[in-house]
Design an enzyme around this catalytic site. Structure first.
Site, PDB file in Angstrom:
ATOM      1  N   TYR A 172     -11.517   0.723  -0.753  1.00 35.82           N
ATOM      2  CA  TYR A 172     -11.956  -0.474  -0.025  1.00 35.82           C
ATOM      3  C   TYR A 172     -12.938  -1.315  -0.849  1.00 35.82           C
ATOM      4  O   TYR A 172     -13.979  -1.749  -0.365  1.00 35.82           O
ATOM      5  CB  TYR A 172     -12.570  -0.113   1.330  1.00 35.82           C
ATOM      6  CG  TYR A 172     -11.731   0.832   2.153  1.00 35.82           C
ATOM      7  CD1 TYR A 172     -10.336   0.725   2.166  1.00 35.82           C
ATOM      8  CD2 TYR A 172     -12.322   1.836   2.923  1.00 35.82           C
ATOM      9  CE1 TYR A 172      -9.559   1.584   2.930  1.00 35.82           C
ATOM     10  CE2 TYR A 172     -11.548   2.701   3.687  1.00 35.82           C
ATOM     11  CZ  TYR A 172     -10.163   2.577   3.683  1.00 35.82           C
ATOM     12  OH  TYR A 172      -9.401   3.436   4.428  1.00 35.82           O
ATOM     13  N   HIS A 173     -12.554  -1.563  -2.115  1.00 35.22           N
ATOM     14  CA  HIS A 173     -13.387  -2.361  -3.015  1.00 35.22           C
ATOM     15  C   HIS A 173     -12.607  -3.543  -3.589  1.00 35.22           C
ATOM     16  O   HIS A 173     -12.616  -3.770  -4.800  1.00 35.22           O
ATOM     17  CB  HIS A 173     -13.916  -1.498  -4.170  1.00 35.22           C
ATOM     18  CG  HIS A 173     -14.725  -0.326  -3.746  1.00 35.22           C
ATOM     19  ND1 HIS A 173     -14.962   0.767  -4.579  1.00 35.22           N
ATOM     20  CD2 HIS A 173     -15.373  -0.044  -2.583  1.00 35.22           C
ATOM     21  CE1 HIS A 173     -15.702   1.651  -3.948  1.00 35.22           C
ATOM     22  NE2 HIS A 173     -15.970   1.185  -2.732  1.00 35.22           N
ATOM     23  N   PRO A 174     -11.940  -4.355  -2.772  1.00 34.27           N
ATOM     24  CA  PRO A 174     -11.192  -5.483  -3.334  1.00 34.27           C
ATOM     25  C   PRO A 174     -12.150  -6.550  -3.876  1.00 34.27           C
ATOM     26  O   PRO A 174     -13.225  -6.791  -3.321  1.00 34.27           O
ATOM     27  CB  PRO A 174     -10.401  -6.018  -2.130  1.00 34.27           C
ATOM     28  CG  PRO A 174     -11.226  -5.634  -0.938  1.00 34.27           C
ATOM     29  CD  PRO A 174     -11.844  -4.306  -1.292  1.00 34.27           C
TER      30      PRO A 174
END
Length: 553
Positions: free
Chosen positions: A468-470
């Protein structure tokens, strides 16, 4: 309605900018946020972190398009639809990133964003105390809005993980956010007095106490641009679309997914793509929505030979007791995210700085809250930091209410697969050390039976998940870079009075979790927006492994 500065998005960077832009009382600031309140135990209790990111009321509910290199799997892409943005639904892990990450930013065209330039902003935003765990306070901030703490690390498995790293030949670090990121040591969290210390708690709430800062709820439709200048934002409120006027500037801080979407809806993006959707081109910027990056990770799970893991609390009665204790005292297991030990290591000789991250958890469980069937267990979340795979965010239609298309192209390079196999094998080696001998029963996943490259590749393909690090979809760079969207002052190239400041402007993903770098971006962008002299560059020299070119550890 109007203000000097109109910010779209009350997330990590947006909250920081609202605080700094309104700080001297000279300018009015209006923040537009579509999501609702962050008040309530599901968000504020750190141990409840798996709930808000899986609740539609707090999350935009995005998923990737079928990923071609993962057998057509669609991976969820949580983004905060709530005051505080993703800082209100994330895992509260605090990582600055490695010094070399930011030096690479500057080398790629983001002049003024080298480590020496961003370190003073990290120090300005932090309120940090080592709590007896070690670390040099001269590298940290002591009176900023963002409280950074460490968990109590009472479970013996936390220390076993660090000891096993040392036994396997890796470095030990007292503070991975200080002089030396590389090594095993305590993990830091944005928790304060037992509560999630989101960007909303740290920045927005204090800002809203000022007369010159206002928060409104609305759904941004597009940036209003006249004669090449952003003059406001069209916002849908109460069933009607109205324009919120900006006397000075419009600032987009809507996330690496929604920021490029809003730019494209406003006519800023790849001309051919905009034409496909009947959108008039204001500025032909090929890089809008491109350069999408993320971290992937695997959970390597071990069954525990002793009943000392968090699984003993994985029942309704225990959860109720933990919740009640937290509700009334803000203490106990509910007051930590349970990620209390971590590591950053180099995967092999010749890697200049760490390219693998670990989160350690004394339970075998997924982010969606599903526990392993084995019962007592523990796990390490691990994955490579710098994949060369790149994806894109594109429009599904010209209708603002339609979710964009998100395609990461995960695992599209052969080295991605080799890197993940390496992560698995190195983690197995760590769990095989003497420090874990009293605690390991057997491997749950991948399982001892999976050893060959092909077997591990199949496991990776089926089980790899987003961390969850876009980021990266409105890349910052030099104005002559055709793929740059913003210049080093965060101004959108080709449009006056418009800036973007959030994780979308990262030229390349940083080591570790992105909440810290996103807040730092908002802090530094605020000084650019106000035309202030930048904080004086630091002359601190971060630690570098003396034998990185020849030694793995």
């Amino acid at each position: 309605m109007e203000a000097d500065y109109v910010i779209v998005g009350a997330g990590s960077a947006g909250c920081a900018m609202a605080y700094r832009l309104s700080e001297d009382g000279k300018h009015s600031v209006l923040v537009i946020e579509y999501g609702g309140t962050d008040v309530g135990p599901f968000i504020q209790m750190p141990a409840a972190l798996s709930y808000p990111m899986n609740m539609p009321m707090y999350d935009w509910g995005y998923s990737s398009e079928p990923e071609p290199y993962l057998g057509g799997r669609s991976l969820v892409t949580p983004r905060g639809k709530v005051v505080g943005g993703s800082s209100s639904i994330n895992g509260m892990v605090y990582v600055r990133g490695h010094a070399n990450d930011f030096d690479h930013w500057e080398e790629s065209g983001a002049k003024g964003w080298a480590y020496k330039d961003v370190l003073p902003y990290y120090k300005r935003m932090e309120s940090w105390n080592s709590g007896g765990h070690g670390g040099d306070a001269s590298w940290r901030g002591s009176d900023g809005p963002l409280h950074v703490t460490r968990g109590p690390r009472k479970n013996p498995l936390y220390q076993a993980f660090v000891d096993a790293g040392r036994q396997a030949g890796y470095q030990i670090t007292g503070d991975y956010n200080g002089e030396q990121q590389e090594g095993f040591g305590p993990m830091e969290q944005t928790v304060y007095k037992g509560r999630r210390w989101s960007a909303a708690n740290a920045y927005l709430r204090p800002a809203l106490k000022r007369e010159n800062c206002t928060l409104i709820k609305g759904f941004a439709q597009k940036v209003v641009i006249k004669d090449g200048r952003a003059v406001g934002v069209a916002v849908k409120r109460g069933g009607k679309v109205e324009t919120i006027h900006a006397r000075r500037e419009v600032i987009i801080a809507a996330s690496s997914i929604n920021s490029p979407k809003l730019l494209m809806l406003s006519g800023i993006g790849p001309a051919a793509h905009l034409a496909e959707h009947g959108i008039d081109v204001v500025a032909d910027r090929a890089g809008v929505g491109q350069n999408l990056q993320d971290h992937l990770e695997l959970y390597l799970q071990m069954a525990a030979s002793q009943p000392i893991t968090l699984f003993k609390h994985w029942n309704l009665f225990s959860k109720a007791l933990i919740g009640a204790q937290w509700l009334f005292t803000k203490t106990g297991l509910g007051a930590s995210n349970q990620f209390e030990s971590a590591a950053f290591i180099r995967s092999k000789a010749g890697v200049e700085y760490p390219d693998i991250q670990y989160h350690f958890l004394p339970m075998a469980v997924r982010y969606d809250g599903k526990a392993a069937a084995e019962g007592h267990g523990f796990q390490a979340h691990t994955g490579p930091m710098r994949s060369t795979s790149r994806g894109a965010v594109t429009l599904r239609s010209a209708d603002p209410k339609d979710a964009p298309k998100i395609l990461f192209n995960y695992m599209s390079h052969d080295e991605d697969w080799a890197d993940f196999r390496n992560c698995i094998r190195l983690t197995r080696e760590i769990f095989a050390q003497e420090a874990f001998k009293p605690f390991v029963k057997h491997e749950i996943q991948p399982g001892d039976a999976l050893q060959s490259d092909d077997e591990l590749n199949c496991f990776i393909k089926e089980h790899v998940e987003s961390a969850y690090h876009p980021c990266g979809t409105c890349k910052m760079g030099a104005i002559d870079d055709p793929m740059a969207v913003v210049d080093p002052e965060c101004s959108v190239i080709g449009v006056d009075g418009l800036r973007v400041a959030d994780s979308s402007i990262f030229p390349r993903i940083t080591n570790g979790n992105l909440n810290g770098p996103s807040i730092m971006t908002g802090e530094k962008a605020a000084d650019h927006i106000l035309g202030k002299t930048m904080l004086a560059p630091s002359n601190a020299q971060p630690w570098e492994h003396p034998d990185w070119a020849t030694q793995q550890r």
